[in-house]
Design a protein around this motif. Sequence first.
Motif, PDB file in Angstrom:
ATOM      1  N   UNK A  40       0.869  -1.234  -0.015  1.00 41.73           N
ATOM      2  CA  UNK A  40       0.113   0.073   0.165  1.00 41.73           C
ATOM      3  C   UNK A  40       0.847   1.247   0.282  1.00 41.73           C
ATOM      4  N   UNK A  41       2.002   1.188   0.737  1.00 44.75           N
ATOM      5  CA  UNK A  41       2.926   2.272   0.822  1.00 44.75           C
ATOM      6  C   UNK A  41       3.678   2.659  -0.678  1.00 44.75           C
ATOM      7  N   UNK A  42       3.744   1.521  -1.156  1.00 45.94           N
ATOM      8  CA  UNK A  42       4.346   1.784  -2.661  1.00 45.94           C
ATOM      9  C   UNK A  42       3.571   2.344  -3.594  1.00 45.94           C
ATOM     10  N   UNK A  43       2.179   1.720  -3.588  1.00 45.36           N
ATOM     11  CA  UNK A  43       1.158   2.275  -4.494  1.00 45.36           C
ATOM     12  C   UNK A  43       1.000   3.822  -4.124  1.00 45.36           C
ATOM     13  N   UNK A  44       0.840   4.455  -2.877  1.00 42.42           N
ATOM     14  CA  UNK A  44       0.558   5.686  -2.312  1.00 42.42           C
ATOM     15  C   UNK A  44       1.701   6.470  -2.951  1.00 42.42           C
ATOM     16  N   UNK A  45       2.980   5.961  -2.889  1.00 37.17           N
ATOM     17  CA  UNK A  45       4.232   6.627  -3.021  1.00 37.17           C
ATOM     18  C   UNK A  45       4.378   6.857  -4.739  1.00 37.17           C
ATOM     19  N   UNK A  46       3.683   5.878  -5.428  1.00 34.29           N
ATOM     20  CA  UNK A  46       3.796   5.858  -7.026  1.00 34.29           C
ATOM     21  C   UNK A  46       2.599   7.044  -7.242  1.00 34.29           C
ATOM     22  N   UNK A  47       1.738   7.086  -6.575  1.00 33.97           N
ATOM     23  CA  UNK A  47       0.464   8.041  -6.967  1.00 33.97           C
ATOM     24  C   UNK A  47       0.998   9.557  -6.761  1.00 33.97           C
ATOM     25  N   UNK A  48       1.652   9.548  -5.490  1.00 32.45           N
ATOM     26  CA  UNK A  48       2.084  11.024  -5.327  1.00 32.45           C
ATOM     27  C   UNK A  48       3.387  11.311  -6.097  1.00 32.45           C
ATOM     28  N   UNK A  49       4.178  10.393  -6.192  1.00 28.26           N
ATOM     29  CA  UNK A  49       5.265  10.559  -7.073  1.00 28.26           C
ATOM     30  C   UNK A  49       5.116  10.877  -8.556  1.00 28.26           C
TER      31      UNK A  49
END
Length: 293
Positions: A40-49
Amino acid sequence: MKRIFLFLMTNVAVMIVLSASMNILGVGRYLTANGLDLTQLLIFSAIIGFTGSIISLLISKWMAKRSTGARVIDPQAPGNPREAWLLDTVHQLADRAGIGRPEVAIYQGAPNAFATGASKNNSLVAVSTGLLESMSEEEVAAVLGHEVAHVANGDMVTLTLIQGVVNTFVIFLARVAGYFIDQVVFKNERGVGMGYYITVLVCELVFGVLASIIVAWFSRQREYRADAGSASLLGSREPMIRALARLGGVEAGELPKNFQASGISGGKAISAMFSSHPPIAARIHALQAAQQL
């Protein structure tokens, strides 16, 4: 498109290796056991990034026109012979490169030029009045070839993807480090505490600097490719060599910060590692070396 696909697949592979390495070292299992969902953190990071980078790409033409005051030349009614020549030259170069014909614009300022746009068939090539006044037509054509090569190479999209990927890693790794430090060092057992927020802030600053170095390196490589692309489109390296030599002898025009990496000549950097453009001498040497092969 193939280059972009391979780039994305490479970075997916990097993320898989990173995740596997964290699990092998036990970090992933420890964090997961303590309530942090890495997926979930990786998905969140990709969306923001990626969100900011993609939005910037989509509105890049509009932003470029607004920030530089560039005036797009009407293809049906150029204002004077110089504008007609600019249009004709860019269109010929675009046809040779196999891309859609870009919008062509002129803006007031010291010698510089840039290309931007969301795709190969939706782009803008702009030159400054200072560049037009300080160079011969052959040298200006070489600069235009350089900018068209950027568009043909898909450099705007590629750099956006690179920026999105490094943004993702900065956000992801900073939060992993923050959660780990908060749990192990500060012994926080409920949610996240000040240790998490302080660590995330520090890590984002440090990782952000490292990310800037990576993005700048990729940007410098694309400048070499665009110089070579101009030589290929014009059928000779000499015009590009002369244009670069001319740029090396004048004060280059400053572009807005968001578009400095897009210019024929980059803005000032605190160090060569952070520069979006290689030194003029290095670019000339690269063209001369290729000519001797």
